[in-house]
Design a protein around this motif. Structure first.
Motif, PDB file in Angstrom:
ATOM      1  N   VAL A 274       1.684   9.033  10.926  1.00  0.00           N
ATOM      2  CA  VAL A 274       1.693   8.507   9.938  1.00  0.00           C
ATOM      3  C   VAL A 274       0.025   8.110   9.302  1.00  0.00           C
ATOM      4  O   VAL A 274      -0.237   8.601   8.425  1.00  0.00           O
ATOM      5  N   GLU A 275      -0.515   7.626  10.296  1.00  0.00           N
ATOM      6  CA  GLU A 275      -2.020   7.227  10.232  1.00  0.00           C
ATOM      7  C   GLU A 275      -2.641   8.654   9.986  1.00  0.00           C
ATOM      8  O   GLU A 275      -3.851   8.308   9.051  1.00  0.00           O
ATOM      9  N   GLN A 276      -2.582   9.561  10.675  1.00  0.00           N
ATOM     10  CA  GLN A 276      -3.418  10.818  10.689  1.00  0.00           C
ATOM     11  C   GLN A 276      -3.158  11.428   9.337  1.00  0.00           C
ATOM     12  O   GLN A 276      -4.008  11.737   8.647  1.00  0.00           O
ATOM     13  N   LEU A 277      -1.630  11.438   8.892  1.00  0.00           N
ATOM     14  CA  LEU A 277      -1.334  12.113   7.613  1.00  0.00           C
ATOM     15  C   LEU A 277      -1.961  11.169   6.376  1.00  0.00           C
ATOM     16  O   LEU A 277      -2.680  11.745   5.448  1.00  0.00           O
ATOM     17  N   LEU A 327       8.225   9.638   6.628  1.00  0.00           N
ATOM     18  CA  LEU A 327       8.251   9.134   5.410  1.00  0.00           C
ATOM     19  C   LEU A 327       8.761   7.825   5.034  1.00  0.00           C
ATOM     20  O   LEU A 327       8.205   7.081   3.978  1.00  0.00           O
ATOM     21  N   VAL A 328       9.487   7.241   5.883  1.00  0.00           N
ATOM     22  CA  VAL A 328       9.747   5.871   5.712  1.00  0.00           C
ATOM     23  C   VAL A 328       8.862   4.879   6.030  1.00  0.00           C
ATOM     24  O   VAL A 328       8.379   4.188   5.106  1.00  0.00           O
ATOM     25  N   LYS A 329       8.006   5.293   6.871  1.00  0.00           N
ATOM     26  CA  LYS A 329       6.751   4.466   7.257  1.00  0.00           C
ATOM     27  C   LYS A 329       5.702   4.742   6.034  1.00  0.00           C
ATOM     28  O   LYS A 329       4.973   3.701   5.883  1.00  0.00           O
ATOM     29  N   LEU A 330       5.618   5.630   5.419  1.00  0.00           N
ATOM     30  CA  LEU A 330       4.828   6.006   4.585  1.00  0.00           C
ATOM     31  C   LEU A 330       5.186   5.314   3.234  1.00  0.00           C
ATOM     32  O   LEU A 330       4.440   4.730   2.318  1.00  0.00           O
ATOM     33  N   LYS A 331       6.434   5.246   3.129  1.00  0.00           N
ATOM     34  CA  LYS A 331       7.119   4.253   1.811  1.00  0.00           C
ATOM     35  C   LYS A 331       6.528   2.910   1.876  1.00  0.00           C
ATOM     36  O   LYS A 331       6.176   2.533   0.804  1.00  0.00           O
ATOM     37  N   TYR A 332       6.564   2.335   3.021  1.00  0.00           N
ATOM     38  CA  TYR A 332       6.347   1.000   3.130  1.00  0.00           C
ATOM     39  C   TYR A 332       4.802   0.788   2.591  1.00  0.00           C
ATOM     40  O   TYR A 332       4.384  -0.321   2.430  1.00  0.00           O
ATOM     41  N   SER A 333       3.930   1.900   3.106  1.00  0.00           N
ATOM     42  CA  SER A 333       2.463   1.482   2.613  1.00  0.00           C
ATOM     43  C   SER A 333       2.357   2.053   1.154  1.00  0.00           C
ATOM     44  O   SER A 333       1.227   1.491   0.804  1.00  0.00           O
ATOM     45  N   ASP A 342       8.258   9.618  -6.145  1.00  0.00           N
ATOM     46  CA  ASP A 342       7.077  10.908  -5.541  1.00  0.00           C
ATOM     47  C   ASP A 342       8.087  11.637  -4.825  1.00  0.00           C
ATOM     48  O   ASP A 342       7.711  13.050  -4.814  1.00  0.00           O
ATOM     49  N   VAL A 343       8.880  11.164  -3.855  1.00  0.00           N
ATOM     50  CA  VAL A 343       9.695  12.264  -3.032  1.00  0.00           C
ATOM     51  C   VAL A 343      10.636  13.032  -3.875  1.00  0.00           C
ATOM     52  O   VAL A 343      10.855  14.044  -3.486  1.00  0.00           O
ATOM     53  N   ASN A 344      11.153  12.401  -4.882  1.00  0.00           N
ATOM     54  CA  ASN A 344      12.230  13.001  -5.598  1.00  0.00           C
ATOM     55  C   ASN A 344      11.231  14.325  -6.349  1.00  0.00           C
ATOM     56  O   ASN A 344      11.848  15.254  -6.496  1.00  0.00           O
ATOM     57  N   CYS A 345      10.102  13.900  -6.929  1.00  0.00           N
ATOM     58  CA  CYS A 345       9.439  14.891  -7.620  1.00  0.00           C
ATOM     59  C   CYS A 345       8.961  15.997  -6.509  1.00  0.00           C
ATOM     60  O   CYS A 345       8.921  17.128  -6.928  1.00  0.00           O
ATOM     61  N   ALA A 346       8.603  15.816  -5.271  1.00  0.00           N
ATOM     62  CA  ALA A 346       8.432  16.853  -4.244  1.00  0.00           C
ATOM     63  C   ALA A 346       9.615  17.560  -3.962  1.00  0.00           C
ATOM     64  O   ALA A 346       9.208  18.779  -3.937  1.00  0.00           O
ATOM     65  N   GLN A 379      18.070   7.334   4.661  1.00  0.00           N
ATOM     66  CA  GLN A 379      16.804   6.416   4.958  1.00  0.00           C
ATOM     67  C   GLN A 379      16.222   5.783   3.670  1.00  0.00           C
ATOM     68  O   GLN A 379      15.116   5.065   3.909  1.00  0.00           O
ATOM     69  N   GLY A 380      16.863   6.016   2.618  1.00  0.00           N
ATOM     70  CA  GLY A 380      16.437   5.252   1.446  1.00  0.00           C
ATOM     71  C   GLY A 380      15.409   5.891   0.701  1.00  0.00           C
ATOM     72  O   GLY A 380      14.664   5.146   0.070  1.00  0.00           O
ATOM     73  N   LEU A 381      14.997   7.059   1.153  1.00  0.00           N
ATOM     74  CA  LEU A 381      13.638   7.682   0.601  1.00  0.00           C
ATOM     75  C   LEU A 381      14.299   8.354  -0.836  1.00  0.00           C
ATOM     76  O   LEU A 381      13.325   8.688  -1.654  1.00  0.00           O
ATOM     77  N   LEU A 382      15.603   8.532  -1.210  1.00  0.00           N
ATOM     78  CA  LEU A 382      16.203   9.079  -2.484  1.00  0.00           C
ATOM     79  C   LEU A 382      17.209   8.233  -2.971  1.00  0.00           C
ATOM     80  O   LEU A 382      18.028   7.755  -2.085  1.00  0.00           O
TER      81      LEU A 382
END
Length: 991
Positions: A274-277, A327-333, A342-346, A379-382
């Motif tokens: 996550v940090e690298q991305l 992506l869940v960790k990215l979501k929190y940030s 954004d995930v839906n758009c992707a 995971q609650g991303l969508l």
């Protein structure tokens, strides 16, 4: 009364009274000029006659006095205002004194006076400057902040009047419009916002516009107010606001990082990825929807390219288990709502890549997108509605997809389904292994036996690796293996149960080590397994003391193995047998060569009950063969061949066939290198799948430098890295060493003369260096860059575009390494050997009295010698007290960065300009461009920061036209210190 000149003042007055007299006479001079109707230039001439040089007009508060006299009546005095305007234009008074004087006016009901003051601000607010001392420049920052507060008070008063004067709101609205216009004009200047940023740090004040301008009825004014509010809010974040790359559709770095992680680092921590991305996203200013899209694209490409077998299972687990967690960790940030959109758009973008999705579906024998959407929904991303909508769109597209040519795969369960089921099974197995097995080990044996069937073990390991449970998995099996060594002595249970538990745990651990790296086991193990377990790039010593156990145990084991009847399980202590087998094999080889015994029966006994003995025997034999001459190897190779063959016997223990499959997989990997080196062929029982798809990829009889340049050229032409290329590059990195690898790749980068290709090369090179980012960065910043910057014969290679590209790469690597080097190093980097790297301490010695190699290099050029490149100047002397307390200068990366910035200081102060000075400019610009929110960037803290060096460095940087931007100055100075704010204010005010 006639004006008295200062010469006629009493000479013996105390200083305080003298100042009062000056002020009194200043006001008298202004009144006399007004009475006699002097023109503005006459007034200026007479004033200079009456007040000869000494005290400045600012000390006499000329601007304050003029405004005080001009604003006495209901409307401003135009003549006295003309004197003030002339004083401003002729620079008799400073901008800061005028702004301070304006901010003292508080009767906002006098419209004409307010308008006159706003007109005066119009004269200079978009071109503020100050060329005086640092204190005067800080004064300008504070005066501008006061003026902005005044504008806000004026705006609030106009808003109040607009509400109160219900019958005639026009006057209030007109004043409001004028205030907003000046606010926007003042705040639109980046330079002004930078000065305000410094002033806010000096005074810790807040600017609030939202409450003042809530519910404006006029849409144009409301829009203008919103723009002003946005500009005010942007002041603290002005270093971290970057334009995103909306015009790009592909991002090779994200693609390559995902492929690298999926291919070589499934066991890596999710947070590290996550940090690298996030770092890549920030450095390259990638919009979130396109960023997520690139991640999915790379996952599908990895799935399609993955070889059948273990690699395919690993990629499936990576895509459907690990990436949703990333992506869940990215979501929190990012914040829940925006990121979900954004995930839906992707996914909307992804569904348009029909050929890619169709190929993935064909490869995986299922609807991959459907499974992916379900996981993202869980995971609650969508949202549920988005999942259903996207599923329906993909279902409609699949109706037109090419059909499978045959129905042979119809009844085979897709790997995706199996992996998703395996994940909860891993948890259940871990719970099962936590129980007390001393009383009923048969139950555990049944669970583990079924775990070995078909590809169940690889499925479970892939699921465990993707969910960060593999270390826990390995720990449980280590504990089980150790438990069997003493539990069997006290138990009344059959010896065969304990033998099987020992064998299954041993084989599982060996398989884990070979598939995912020995670090997974060795970090948890309390044994000397690291000396006995061969892996890629590591050769065992067959004469190591661990292979020389107690001679009586060796003799006993040889006797048991040579017994014509089958081995008695009760007699065996399997852990001791595994430790003694290497010495026993040596005895047996010697006896066989002397014709004392036949080895066929012995090899049958070795592999007849437990397969662990065969693995230990072959591990030692492989190391032993390497030590033998060409004519001495035959019997050892024959023994390996015999141990690898199947045993046809009815007296084998339970799950024998399943254990043999795993054993053969382990032996094939153990023997691969030595069989190639000795040109020997051993036929291992085939499972129908290539167990080593990425082994032996280098073409024979070709110099590795040619291979490196060819593979990089292909990757650059293609615009992306694939799994096979990653493995070839990793092999070359092992073989050539980090310096050789980086140096040759940088040479290839510097050959690029087209901007687009150079930028693409940087994006790909960064991801390639992720194979070992820490060591690659040390080599790049500590060896390669100083060599290029200090050798005038190489300066031509730093021209644009390759020079710009190299600067970008250097900054990206520096930021990535610095942000991650305090965290956990990935498993693929831990196992890299360091013998090829020059000791960092010799390059950057810890003793600050001794000049480092880099500084000796700098001081060798007499023309460039100055206070910053003094050979006796240490890093400690160039860093502030706060830097020395927060930075560990014993860390090699910190020392490399400190020395690099000393070199940059030297180049900026040298008399010679050229591509190397331009390279420094590009390097600094990229540092600023990659800054994250929070002010001064992590690597910029290594810039020399003493009073002399900071002032010098900033002034030299500002001389470079492209570097003379407020943003750069704010970035390269430490604004947390008063000195840093003074230097920044002086540099920005002079721009």
């Amino acid at each position: 009364a006639p004006l008295l000149s200062p010469q006629s003042w009493p000479s013996q007055l105390p200083p305080a009274q003298s100042e009062i007299m000056k002020v009194v006479n200043l006001k008298q001079a202004i009144l006399q000029a007004w009475k006699e109707r002097w023109s503005d230039y006459q007034w200026a001439i007479n004033m200079k006659k009456f007040f000869p040089k000494g005290a400045t007009w600012d000390i006499l508060n000329l601007a304050d006095a003029l405004l005080e006299q001009a604003m006495i009546g209901p409307s401003p005095n135009p003549l006295i205002l003309s004197y003030l305007k002339y004083a401003i234009s002729s620079q008799m008074v400073s901008y800061s004194s005028v702004l301070t004087a304006i901010s003292k006016f508080d009767d906002f009901s006098r419209d004409l006076c307010v308008q006159a003051l706003l007109d005066i601000m119009d004269m200079f607010c978009d071109r503020l400057s100050c060329h005086g001392k640092a204190e005067e420049c800080i004064g300008l920052c504070r005066a501008l902040l006061s003026a902005l507060h005044w504008l806000l008070r004026c705006t609030a008063a106009a808003r109040l009047r607009e509400g109160l004067e219900a019958g005639t709101p026009a006057a209030g609205e007109k004043q409001l419009a004028m205030c907003l216009q000046r606010l926007e004009k003042t705040l639109s200047s980046t330079k002004n916002r930078a000065l305000l940023h410094i002033a806010k740090l000096e005074e810790h004040s807040l600017l609030k516009l939202g409450e003042i301008l809530a519910n404006l009825s006029n849409s144009q004014l409301r829009s203008q107010a919103e723009q002003c509010g946005t500009l005010i809010r942007s002041i603290p974040m002005m270093l971290s606001v970057h334009a995103e790359q909306m015009n790009k559709t592909g991002f090779p770095t994200v693609h390559a990082v995902i492929l690298l992680e999926g291919t070589m680092n499934l066991t890596g921590q999710t947070q590290s990825l996550v940090e690298q991305l996030t770092m890549v996203k920030r450095m390259q200013h990638i919009p979130t929807p396109l960023f997520v899209l690139e991640i999915w694209k790379a996952c599908f490409v990895g799935l399609i390219e993955s070889p059948e077998g273990t690699e395919e299972l690993k990629w499936t687990a990576f895509t459907f288990l690990k990436i949703p967690q990333v992506l869940v960790k990215l979501k929190y940030s990012h914040g829940d709502k925006d990121f979900t959109e954004d995930v839906n758009c992707a996914f909307e973008f992804l569904l348009k890549l029909t050929p890619l999705l169709d190929k993935a579906d064909q490869r995986c024998n299922c609807d991959c997108t459907n499974f992916l959407l379900q996981e993202c929904g869980k995971q609650g991303l969508l949202s549920e509605a988005s999942v259903n909508s996207l599923m329906a769109k993909r279902k409609a597209d699949r109706e037109h997809a090419p059909q499978q040519k045959s129905g042979e795969n119809v009844n085979i369960q897709p790997n995706i389904q199996l992996i998703l089921r395996a994940e909860p099974t891993v948890t259940n197995i871990l719970k099962t292994m936590d129980a007390d097995h001393s009383k009923s080990p048969e139950g555990l044996l049944g669970v583990l036996g079924h775990m070995l069937s078909e590809k169940s073990l690889d499925l479970l390991l892939a699921a465990a690796a993707a969910t960060e449970k593999l270390k826990s998995f390995a720990r449980k099996f280590i504990n089980l293996n150790e438990f069997t060594t003493y539990g069997s002595e006290e138990s009344t249970k059959p010896a065969s149960v304990w033998a099987l538990l020992f064998d299954i745990s041993f084989l599982t651990l060996c398989h884990v080590a070979q598939t995912y790296g020995s670090e997974v086991i060795l970090s948890e193990s309390r044994t000397g397994a690291d000396t006995c377990m061969p892996e890629e790039g590591k050769i065992l010593n067959p004469d190591h003391p661990c292979f020389r156990p107690d001679s009586t145990k060796v003799e006993s084991l040889v006797a048991l193995l040579n017994n014509s009847s089958e081995m008695k399980l009760v007699q065996m202590k399997w852990h001791e047998a595994c430790l003694s087998i290497s010495a026993a094999i040596l005895e047996i080889l010697n006896a066989w060569e002397n014709g004392v015994l036949a080895f066929e029966k012995i090899t049958d006994n070795i592999k007849g009950k437990v397969c662990s003995l065969a693995v230990c025997a072959v591990a030692w034999l492989v190391a032993h063969v390497r030590m033998l001459g060409l004519d001495e190897r035959e019997k050892s190779l024959q023994m390996i061949r015999q141990l690898a063959g199947p045993l046809f016997s009815e007296n084998t223990l339970q799950f024998y066939n399943e254990r043999v499959v795993i054993m053969n997989s382990i032996l094939e990997r153990l023997c691969a290198d030595v069989l190639q080196q000795t040109a020997t062929q051993i036929k291992f029982p085939s499972t129908g799948v290539d167990t080593m798809p990425y082994w032996n990829l280098l073409p024979p009889k070709r110099p590795i430098k040619e291979v490196l340049t060819d593979i990089f050229a292909k990757v650059l032409e293609k615009g992306s890295v694939d799994s096979r290329s990653i493995h070839i590059l990793d092999t070359l990195l092992h073989m050539g060493g980090v310096y050789w690898f980086c140096n040759n790749l940088i040479k290839e980068l510097l050959k690029e003369t087209r901007k687009e290709r150079a930028l693409r090369a940087v994006e790909l090179l960064y991801s390639i260096l992720c194979l070992d980012m820490q060591q690659g960065t040390l080599v790049l910043l500590g060896h390669i860059l100083p060599g290029l910057l200090t050798d005038s014969s190489k300066w031509h290679s730093l021209m644009d575009p390759p020079g710009t590209a190299l600067a970008k790469l250097a900054v990206w690597c520096a930021l990535s390494s610095y942000s991650s080097h305090k965290g956990q190093v990935s498993t693929r980097q831990k196992k890299r050997h360091r013998e090829d790297i020059e000791d960092c301490i010799s390059l950057f010695p810890l003793d600050d009295v001794q000049p480092s190699k880099l500084m000796r290099l700098l001081s060798s050029n007499e023309d460039d010698a100055n206070i910053l490149s003094s050979p006796n100047r240490s890093m400690s002397s160039s860093l502030s007290a706060s830097q020395l307390h927060t930075v560990n200068m014993r860390d090699p990366l910190n020392r490399v960065l400190a020395n690099l910035f000393l070199l940059i200081s030297s180049i900026l102060g040298s008399r010679t300009a050229g591509p190397h000075t331009q390279f420094v400019q590009w390097f600094m610009e990229e540092c600023v461009d990659c800054l994250e929110q929070g002010g001064r960037g992590s690597v910029l803290q290594f810039m020399p920061f003493t009073t002399l060096s900071t002032t010098f460095l900033v002034s030299e940087l500002v001389k470079v036209s492209a570097m003379s931007s407020p943003k750069v100055v704010l970035a390269i100075t430490d604004l947390s210190l008063p000195l840093g704010r003074q230097v920044a204010a002086k540099a920005i005010a002079a721009l």
